[in-house]
Every structure is written in structure tokens, then in C-alpha cells.
Scaffold this active site. Structure first.
Site, PDB file in Angstrom:
ATOM      1  N   TYR A 105      -2.713  17.416  -7.317  1.00 50.11           N
ATOM      2  CA  TYR A 105      -2.209  15.940  -8.204  1.00 50.11           C
ATOM      3  C   TYR A 105      -0.830  16.352  -8.951  1.00 50.11           C
ATOM      4  CZ  TYR A 105      -1.858  12.649 -11.787  1.00 50.11           C
ATOM      5  OH  TYR A 105      -1.513  11.658 -12.561  1.00 50.11           O
TER       6      TYR A 105
ATOM      7  N   THR B 254      -4.601   8.925  -8.614  1.00 51.13           N
ATOM      8  CA  THR B 254      -4.802   9.610  -9.979  1.00 51.13           C
ATOM      9  C   THR B 254      -6.138  10.338  -9.881  1.00 51.13           C
ATOM     10  OG1 THR B 254      -5.851   7.691 -10.661  1.00 51.13           O
ATOM     11  CG2 THR B 254      -3.479   7.890 -11.346  1.00 51.13           C
TER      12      THR B 254
ATOM     13  N   ASP C  39       0.852  -1.095  -0.104  1.00 58.70           N
ATOM     14  CA  ASP C  39       0.050  -0.021   0.093  1.00 58.70           C
ATOM     15  C   ASP C  39       0.712   1.364  -0.246  1.00 58.70           C
ATOM     16  OD1 ASP C  39      -1.619   1.936   0.458  1.00 58.70           O
ATOM     17  OD2 ASP C  39      -2.934   0.947   1.851  1.00 58.70           O
TER      18      ASP C  39
END
Ligand SMILES: NC(=O)c1ccc[n+]([C@@H]2O[C@H](COP(=O)([O-])OP(=O)(O)OC[C@H]3O[C@@H](n4cnc5c(N)ncnc54)[C@H](OP(=O)(O)O)[C@@H]3O)[C@@H](O)[C@H]2O)c1
Length: 299
Positions: free
Chosen positions: A127, A64, A38
Site C-alpha cells: 500500500y 486503502t 473506476d
């Protein structure tokens, strides 16, 4: 001798293409899912690298969700920056080579011409900032890392623009698509095919070789989202293609700002690797054919 690849990510668009195409290449892939490594736990991810001897590590896992990242900045940073940094920290200059993916969203889109690798990044959203931090950390920790910035990734699986457009066409009604954001659509299959074809070269290349460092990979042809939607309808539906109405970015407010023209230049990659990505229309034809095959076998 086949290249031993340790791949992070099994379900994403690029991850799935890497796994699907592996049999056509001289590689042996061990792929770890989120449950096995993870990225929210960078130490565990580093431990996974130590536990799996490899010639090449491919980082195909990423956070994403561009809009959600605006309210999950810590999580995006852990997954997109701290976990890749931890992987590269274990690999260093003497361990396995690395392939890491980044994005055109590291740019603000204001240049007015395609971006080259030497251009200064200036992300407009969380992002993009998290991906920029990730690429910097990977390159700082390993001089045997290839960071591939790519854009507008599409494929026959997962959630992506091509599939959304086909769903909207099936629902009927007016389709409105942004016509003032430009970029280069990229097939996950083409990107994965490129990485697998280069795997033997990357696994052998010395630290600091020209194949490492930042490179841009995108299918050829700059288009707006509306132009891309029309391409999808034209190739998939021909004369039955629905009409697409142009809207501006400002007409569809979203939590994250996007670059208006983050178009990537791939000239450096073409020179160094001696290959030219095909056009997005050609790649799209293959994706639509795969979707048709899937529909036929499901019927
Ligand atoms: N998609 C685009 O348009 C685009 C554009 C430019 C650059 N890129 C870059 O290209 C690369 C590949 O993108 P993609 O389109 O293949 O992404 P994707 O389809 O969204 O897949 C993301 C992958 O990351 C995994 N993942 C997410 N959070 C994770 C976590 N905490 N730990 C471990 N795995 C986790 C997902 O696993 P689960 O299934 O478990 O969630 C999935 O396998 C990424 O680096 C992305 O930033 C993408």
C-alpha cells in the site's frame, strides 16, 4: 466566483467530509463515484477529467485496504498510482490545480523523529509503495498539485479505529491494543475543512507556488494506538472506560508491515499556509459528539 471542484470519490471518509462541508465554502463540487469513474480503469478516469471542466481536482478515491494490498499489488498500483497519474497527466501545468492525498506509510518509521517532507521515503508495505508511486507521478505531471500526506484518518463514518474501539467496548471483554506504533491521528473533517478553505487560493496559485508540492497534514499530538484507544474511551465513556491492555506489534501479526513511528511533522504546512492543525483530542471530541447525535436521531 465560486471554485469549480471535480472530486473523485463520494463514499470515503475524506470524500464524505468534503461533500458535507462544501456548503460552508464558496465552491461547487461535482463528485464522481466509483461507478462513474473506476480507478481500476485509468483511461476512463482521464476521460472523466476531460469531460468535467474544473478549477480544482480533488482525488479522494484510493485503495486503502493495507493488508489486502499485499496480495492485490497490481490492483493497488492501478488505483493508487496509475489512476492519479492519468488525472494529473490531463491537468498538466496549465489545467486545474490538484489536491491528492498520500500517507505516513511511505516511511519506514525508523527515523526516530517526526518525518519532514524532505525525508527519504521507504515504504514497508505494498500500500505504501503504491501511494508513493502515486504521489511521485502526480507531482511529476503537474506543478500545480498539492499532495497532502496524512495519517490515522478517523471520522464518524466508514470503517475506522474510533468506531472499532467503541464497538469493542460495547462487546465487553479485554481490549488489547498495540502500544509500540506511534503516529498522529487525523480527523477527516479537519483535513476536508483545510482543503475547502484553501480551494480559492489553490485554484488561483501559479505553477510551482509554495502551496503546491508535498505537505504533511495531521492533527497535533503523537500517540500510540493504545494511547489513542484510551483517549477514545476517556472522552466517550468517562468513568465507565474499559481498561486497555498493551500489546506489541509482534503480538498481532498482520500481512502488511507498518512503520513503528511514521509520525508526520506539519511544520512546513503550518509555515506555508499559516494555520496549525488542532490536537487530535479536540478533533476526537467532535467526532464522538457526531456519533452521539447519530445515535440519538436513530433511536
Ligand atoms: N484512512 C487512513 O487512515 C489514511 C491514512 C493515511 C492516508 N490516507 C489517504 O487519505 C485518502 C482518503 O482516505 P479515506 O480514509 O477517506 O479512504 P476510504 O474511507 O477508505 O475511502 C476510499 C474511497 O476510495 C474509493 N475507491 C476505492 N477503490 C476505488 C476505485 N477502484 N475506483 C474509484 N473509487 C474507489 C472508495 O469508494 P467505494 O465506496 O466504492 O469503495 C471510497 O470512496 C486516501 O488517499 C488514503 O490513501 C488514509
Amino acid at each position: 466566483m465560486s471554485v469549480r471542484i471535480l472530486q473523485f470519490g463520494t463514499t470515503g471518509q475524506v470524500a464524505r467530509e468534503l461533500l458535507a462541508q462544501a456548503k460552508g465554502h464558496d465552491v461547487e463540487i461535482t463528485a464522481l463515484s466509483r461507478a462513474q469513474a473506476d480507478f481500476e480503469d485509468p483511461d476512463a478516469v482521464a476521460q472523466a477529467v476531460r469531460a468535467h471542466p474544473a478549477d480544482l481536482v480533488i482525488i479522494a478515491a484510493a485503495y486503502t485496504a493495507v493488508d489486502l494490498a499485499e496480495t492485490e499489488a497490481d490492483r493497488a498500483h492501478r488505483v493508487n498510482a496509475l489512476a492519479p497519474a492519468a488525472i494529473a497527466g490531463v491537468c498538466g501545468d496549465d489545467g486545474p490545480a490538484i489536491v491528492h492525498f498520500s500517507t505516513d506509510y511511505v516511511f519506514d518509521g525508523a527515523k526516530g523523529a517526526p518525518y519532514v517532507e524532505a525525508d527519504d521515503p521507504h515504504p514497508l508495505n505494498v500500500y505504501g509503495a503504491s501511494k508513493l508511486a502515486g504521489e511521485g507521478a502526480v507531482l511529476a505531471a503537474s506543478s500545480r498539485a498539492l499532495v497532502l500526506r496524512t495519517s490515522w484518518v478517523v471520522s464518524s463514518h466508514g470503517k475506522n479505529f474510533v468506531k472499532t474501539m467503541l464497538r469493542l467496548a460495547g462487546e465487553g471483554g479485554t481490549i488489547r491494543v498495540v502500544d509500540d506504533q506511534f503516529g498522529r491521528p487525523t480527523s477527516a473533517a479537519d483535513l476536508a475543512g483545510f482543503v475547502l478553505a484553501q480551494a480559492p487560493r489553490l485554484a488561483k496559485a501559479r505553477a510551482g507556488a509554495p502551496v503546491f508540492g508535498l505537505h504533511h497534514f495531521a492533527n497535533a499530538g503523537e500517540v500510540s494506538w493504545k494511547g489513542f484507544a484510551e483517549g477514545v474511551f476517556d472522552l466517550a465513556l468517562g468513568p465507565a472506560a474499559p481498561k486497555v491492555e498493551a500489546i506489541a506489534t509482534a503480538d498481532r501479526p498482520a500481512p502488511a508491515m507498518r512503520p513503528l513511528r511514521g509520525t508526520l511533522s506539519t511544520q512546513k504546512l503550518e509555515r506555508v499556509f499559516g494555520m496549525k492543525p488542532r490536537t487530535w483530542r479536540e478533533a476526537l471530541g467532535d467526532i464522538l459528539a457526531e456519533l452521539k447525535d447519530e445515535q440519538r436521531s436513530a433511536a
